[in-house]
Design an enzyme around this catalytic site. Structure first.
Site, PDB file in Angstrom:
ATOM      1  N   GLU A  92       0.678  -1.134  -0.066  1.00 22.46           N
ATOM      2  CA  GLU A  92      -0.533  -0.201   0.059  1.00 22.46           C
ATOM      3  C   GLU A  92       1.103   1.343   0.463  1.00 22.46           C
ATOM      4  OE1 GLU A  92      -2.513  -0.795   2.967  1.00 22.46           O
ATOM      5  OE2 GLU A  92      -4.058  -1.629   2.449  1.00 22.46           O
ATOM      6  N   ARG A 127      -1.967   9.194   9.359  1.00 22.22           N
ATOM      7  CA  ARG A 127      -1.660   7.550   9.351  1.00 22.22           C
ATOM      8  C   ARG A 127      -0.984   6.674   7.698  1.00 22.22           C
ATOM      9  NH1 ARG A 127      -5.749   3.542   8.167  1.00 22.22           N
ATOM     10  NH2 ARG A 127      -6.482   4.708   7.634  1.00 22.22           N
ATOM     11  N   ARG A 154      -0.695   9.098   1.148  1.00 27.57           N
ATOM     12  CA  ARG A 154      -2.557   9.837   0.816  1.00 27.57           C
ATOM     13  C   ARG A 154      -2.690  10.877   1.287  1.00 27.57           C
ATOM     14  NH1 ARG A 154      -5.548   5.568   5.444  1.00 27.57           N
ATOM     15  NH2 ARG A 154      -5.308   3.377   3.154  1.00 27.57           N
TER      16      ARG A 154
HETATM   17  P1  FAD Z   1     -14.559   0.960  15.599  1.00 30.26           P
HETATM   18  O1  FAD Z   1     -14.168  -0.448  15.028  1.00 30.26           O
HETATM   19  O2  FAD Z   1     -14.673   2.021  14.511  1.00 30.26           O
HETATM   20  O3  FAD Z   1     -15.106   0.727  17.114  1.00 30.26           O
HETATM   21  C1  FAD Z   1     -16.113   1.511  17.704  1.00 30.26           C
HETATM   22  C2  FAD Z   1     -16.526   1.079  18.911  1.00 30.26           C
HETATM   23  O4  FAD Z   1     -17.346   2.063  19.223  1.00 30.26           O
HETATM   24  C3  FAD Z   1     -18.277   0.357  17.678  1.00 30.26           C
HETATM   25  O5  FAD Z   1     -18.822  -0.512  18.621  1.00 30.26           O
HETATM   26  C4  FAD Z   1     -19.787   1.686  18.537  1.00 30.26           C
HETATM   27  O6  FAD Z   1     -21.063   1.372  17.985  1.00 30.26           O
HETATM   28  C5  FAD Z   1     -18.854   1.790  19.557  1.00 30.26           C
HETATM   29  N1  FAD Z   1     -19.266   3.437  20.083  1.00 30.26           N
HETATM   30  C6  FAD Z   1     -18.877   4.463  19.392  1.00 30.26           C
HETATM   31  N2  FAD Z   1     -19.843   5.411  19.600  1.00 30.26           N
HETATM   32  C7  FAD Z   1     -20.271   4.993  21.018  1.00 30.26           C
HETATM   33  C8  FAD Z   1     -21.095   5.276  22.178  1.00 30.26           C
HETATM   34  N3  FAD Z   1     -21.366   6.260  22.150  1.00 30.26           N
HETATM   35  N4  FAD Z   1     -21.935   4.702  22.759  1.00 30.26           N
HETATM   36  C9  FAD Z   1     -21.576   2.848  22.822  1.00 30.26           C
HETATM   37  N5  FAD Z   1     -20.808   2.059  21.744  1.00 30.26           N
HETATM   38  C10 FAD Z   1     -19.734   3.650  20.986  1.00 30.26           C
HETATM   39  N6  FAD Z   1      -6.938   0.201   8.827  1.00 30.26           N
HETATM   40  C11 FAD Z   1      -6.214  -0.380   8.580  1.00 30.26           C
HETATM   41  O7  FAD Z   1      -5.359  -0.665   8.984  1.00 30.26           O
HETATM   42  N7  FAD Z   1      -6.485  -1.365   7.673  1.00 30.26           N
HETATM   43  C12 FAD Z   1      -7.247  -1.790   6.727  1.00 30.26           C
HETATM   44  O8  FAD Z   1      -7.693  -1.549   5.143  1.00 30.26           O
HETATM   45  C13 FAD Z   1      -8.216  -0.119   7.027  1.00 30.26           C
HETATM   46  N8  FAD Z   1      -9.490   0.032   6.117  1.00 30.26           N
HETATM   47  C14 FAD Z   1     -10.982   1.013   6.087  1.00 30.26           C
HETATM   48  C15 FAD Z   1     -11.395   0.427   5.802  1.00 30.26           C
HETATM   49  C16 FAD Z   1     -12.496   1.367   5.876  1.00 30.26           C
HETATM   50  C17 FAD Z   1     -13.566   1.597   5.270  1.00 30.26           C
HETATM   51  C18 FAD Z   1     -12.278   2.411   6.782  1.00 30.26           C
HETATM   52  C19 FAD Z   1     -14.194   3.702   7.374  1.00 30.26           C
HETATM   53  C20 FAD Z   1     -11.358   2.096   8.076  1.00 30.26           C
HETATM   54  C21 FAD Z   1     -10.549   1.331   7.425  1.00 30.26           C
HETATM   55  N9  FAD Z   1      -9.074   0.951   8.320  1.00 30.26           N
HETATM   56  C22 FAD Z   1      -7.997   0.407   7.909  1.00 30.26           C
HETATM   57  C23 FAD Z   1      -9.456   2.285   9.347  1.00 30.26           C
HETATM   58  C24 FAD Z   1     -10.202   0.688  10.344  1.00 30.26           C
HETATM   59  O9  FAD Z   1     -10.391   0.358  10.140  1.00 30.26           O
HETATM   60  C25 FAD Z   1      -9.546   1.892  12.408  1.00 30.26           C
HETATM   61  O10 FAD Z   1      -9.724   3.290  12.076  1.00 30.26           O
HETATM   62  C26 FAD Z   1     -10.390   0.475  13.196  1.00 30.26           C
HETATM   63  O11 FAD Z   1     -11.260   0.245  12.372  1.00 30.26           O
HETATM   64  C27 FAD Z   1     -10.959   1.350  14.227  1.00 30.26           C
HETATM   65  O12 FAD Z   1     -11.607   0.308  14.987  1.00 30.26           O
HETATM   66  P2  FAD Z   1     -11.548   0.637  16.541  1.00 30.26           P
HETATM   67  O13 FAD Z   1     -11.763  -0.265  17.404  1.00 30.26           O
HETATM   68  O14 FAD Z   1     -11.034   2.200  16.820  1.00 30.26           O
HETATM   69  O15 FAD Z   1     -13.606   1.588  16.303  1.00 30.26           O
HETATM   70  C1  SIN Z   2      -7.365   0.774   2.351  1.00 30.73           C
HETATM   71  O1  SIN Z   2      -7.221  -0.539   2.261  1.00 30.73           O
HETATM   72  O2  SIN Z   2      -7.134   0.841   1.761  1.00 30.73           O
HETATM   73  C2  SIN Z   2      -7.506   1.212   3.592  1.00 30.73           C
HETATM   74  C3  SIN Z   2      -6.010   0.821   4.346  1.00 30.73           C
HETATM   75  C4  SIN Z   2      -6.394   1.668   5.384  1.00 30.73           C
HETATM   76  O3  SIN Z   2      -7.233   2.359   5.985  1.00 30.73           O
HETATM   77  O4  SIN Z   2      -5.379   1.812   6.546  1.00 30.73           O
END
Ligand code: FAD
Ligand code: SIN
Length: 530
Positions: free
Chosen positions: A115, A383, A287
């Site tokens: 990537e 990032r 990015r």
């Molecule tokens: P999340 O997975 O967003 O979980 C948040 C949780 O908090 C959820 O359960 C939600 O219900 C809960 N929550 C939020 N507010 C409240 C509230 N008020 N009350 C109760 N619960 C609440 N990163 C990579 O490293 N590799 C990738 O390939 C990649 N691809 C991505 C593709 C997309 C489309 C997106 C959007 C992001 C991608 N990212 C990727 C980024 C990565 O997915 C996220 O940064 C990461 O999953 C965040 O995880 P988290 O556990 O911090 O939060």
């Molecule tokens: C992607 O698959 O391009 C997302 C990867 C990332 O957000 O780290």
């Protein structure tokens, strides 16, 4: 308020990669309750496509991954944090594989994709739907563990702190949360010796975002209201390649498409335009560089989108590497094996957040944070791709270790006042909430986007002030609803983003302003103090 408080040893807010990693690691010793505001798989984790970065290729080194992370982060990263995360990556991948994540392999080794910003093949993945597989495996492990209670549909409103104690101690501790139960429409109190915020990012402050509907910055806003420092919120990441489609507004086209040979082409000139912006790294520049290049082409030529073309790699290769994206696009009458995909940049990731140390500790006693909600020092000003899920695993575990090692210091919660039920009037003006949601997201997109100016930021600040007065008034008078809770947090997050952006008098990483185009010699975090 509905009934007695729910009490557990540890309360985790969020059921994504960060929250569930913390919960699973804690559950060998403690009773853990995990709250999610909707279904348990509705955060960004399940949507992740590309994969997880780790040094596994022969010839690659930790130093390379550290260096790539700091180059992408424009020097604002905390080196010790970067080292900790990078060096823990291979072990994190191994643990996920043990939990049953079916990573792609090639001749007996993990298959690694590439990537932007990575000097080596480094991305472990499950086809082009890595997040879904990770979320499923973590949820299964959590469901199978009798010490973990998973509670969906519980929208946390605010942290319960010393201010909410029946007998005020003045200690400033966090004792749990008040949460709105969607099933009963009542507010419930959850208390614990320690609370872990893992609520994800604030992507939905922008009109176009790859993030799910719930990414409204709730954890950042509630930590700020409770007294935590918030840092680097100006660094909102825009992913270069979100599908341009008038019906489907937030479908990501993974960076791995460019990693595996995808080319960006101006549909008007037919030229591969990255030559003009970063001739050396081309489509695999970090990015911020690629998103700004696309933005510039779109503005210069008056385009709606640019083209991303990987059809030259052949149909078999494309279908094998990107089965999910291929199938989704076919549904929309786009065949990526024979022609280009129309793409635009969209908000994707919140680099800033609640300030934490390397144990995941926030400024408030008994409150931890991990994942996208936090600012750990890993990402700096931008990032590096696929470092985010990795941060969730490493910090989820770090938090669990610290809590376990310091359990004796984490006092049990005292009696906490119930939720104030005096606001019993139901609003008859739900339209105000909907209108304000749309308005914030639109002006954030127009005034606080990829290229900024002080004048536009000040315009946004002015709009935010007016809307905040209106929403606070509304919040003070009417019964809370999930939409109102999120609107309040969206505004708080927008305010933190704009204040941070106005504070930075330079361009660095994701923050690019025409008024201060230069990068200063010394990299300094923006830290907002409540
Ligand atoms: P999340 O997975 O967003 O979980 C948040 C949780 O908090 C959820 O359960 C939600 O219900 C809960 N929550 C939020 N507010 C409240 C509230 N008020 N009350 C109760 N619960 C609440 N990163 C990579 O490293 N590799 C990738 O390939 C990649 N691809 C991505 C593709 C997309 C489309 C997106 C959007 C992001 C991608 N990212 C990727 C980024 C990565 O997915 C996220 O940064 C990461 O999953 C965040 O995880 P988290 O556990 O911090 O939060
Ligand atoms: C992607 O698959 O391009 C997302 C990867 C990332 O957000 O780290």
């Amino acid at each position: 308020m509905a009934g007695d408080p729910h009490t557990s040893d540890i309360l985790v807010i969020g059921s994504g990669a960060a929250g569930l990693t913390a919960a699973i690691n804690l559950a060998s010793r403690f009773k853990v309750t995990v709250l999610a505001k909707g279904a348990l798989n509705e955060g960004s984790t399940a949507w992740a496509q590309g994969g997880i970065a780790a040094v596994l290729e022969p010839g690659d080194t930790f130093e390379n991954h550290i260096e790539d992370t700091i180059v992408a982060g424009a020097g604002l990263n905390d080196r010790a944090t970067v080292e900790m995360v990078v060096e823990n990556a291979p072990a994190a991948i191994e643990r996920l594989a043990k939990l049953g994540v079916p990573f792609n392999t090639d001749k007996g080794s993990l298959h690694l994709t590439r990537e932007g910003g990575h000097s080596h093949r480094r991305i472990v993945h499950v086809d082009d739907a890595t997040g879904w597989a990770v979320q499923e495996a973590l949820l299964k492990a959590a469901r199978d563990n009798p010490n973990i209670t998973l509670v969906p549909d519980m929208v946390v409103i605010d942290l319960a702190t010393s201010r909410h104690e029946e007998r005020y101690s003045g200690a400033g501790n966090v004792w749990g949360v008040y949460a709105f139960n969607r099933a009963t429409n009542r507010v419930e109190l959850f208390t614990a010796n320690a609370t872990v915020l893992a609520t994800g990012g604030a992507g939905r402050t922008y009109l176009f975002s790859t993030a799910p509907r719930g990414a409204t910055g709730d954890g950042i806003a509630m930590a700020w209201r409770a007294g935590c420092r918030i840092s680097n919120m100006e660094f909102m990441q825009f992913h270069p390649t979100c599908l341009y489609n008038l019906e489907v507004k937030n479908f990501l086209i993974t960076e791995a498409v460019r990693g595996e040979g995808g080319r960006l082409i101006n549909p008007q000139t037919g030229k591969r335009f990255m030559t003009y912006y970063d001739a050396e790294r081309m489509e695999l520049a970090p990015r911020d560089v690629v998103a700004r290049a696309i933005d510039a082409e779109i503005k210069r030529y008056g385009l709606d989108y640019v083209h991303l073309d990987i059809s030259h790699m052949g149909a078999d290769f494309v279908k094998q590497h990107f089965p999910t994206i291929h199938a989704r696009l076919i549904d929309l009458d786009i065949d990526m094996t024979t022609g280009p995909i129309p793409v635009v940049p969209a908000q994707h990731y919140t680099c800033g957040g609640v300030v934490i140390d390397r144990d995941g500790r926030t400024d408030l006693p008994n409150l931890y944070a991990a994942g996208e909600v936090s600012q750990s020092g890993l990402h700096g000003a931008n990032r590096l791709a696929s470092n985010s899920l990795l941060e969730c695993f490493v910090f989820g575990e770090a938090v669990a270790k610290h809590i376990a090692a310091h359990w004796g210091d984490l006092a049990p919660p005292p009696a906490i006042r119930p939720w104030d039920e005096s606001r019993v009037t139901d609003s008859d003006e739900e339209v105000v909430i909907k209108q304000n949601w749309t308005e914030i997201r639109r002006f954030m997109w127009n005034y606080v986007g990829i290229v900024r100016t002080t004048k536009r930021l000040e315009r946004a600040a002015h709009r935010i002030k007016m809307l905040r007065d209106e929403v606070n008034d509304y919040y003070g008078h009417f019964r809370v609803t999930p939409d109102l809770i999120e609107l309040r947090n969206l505004l708080e997050s927008a305010d933190l983003i704009v204040r941070s952006a106005l504070h930075r008098k330079e361009s660095r990483g994701l923050h690019y302003t025409l008024d201060y185009p230069e990068t200063l010699d010394v990299a300094v975090d923006t830290v907002l103090v409540p």
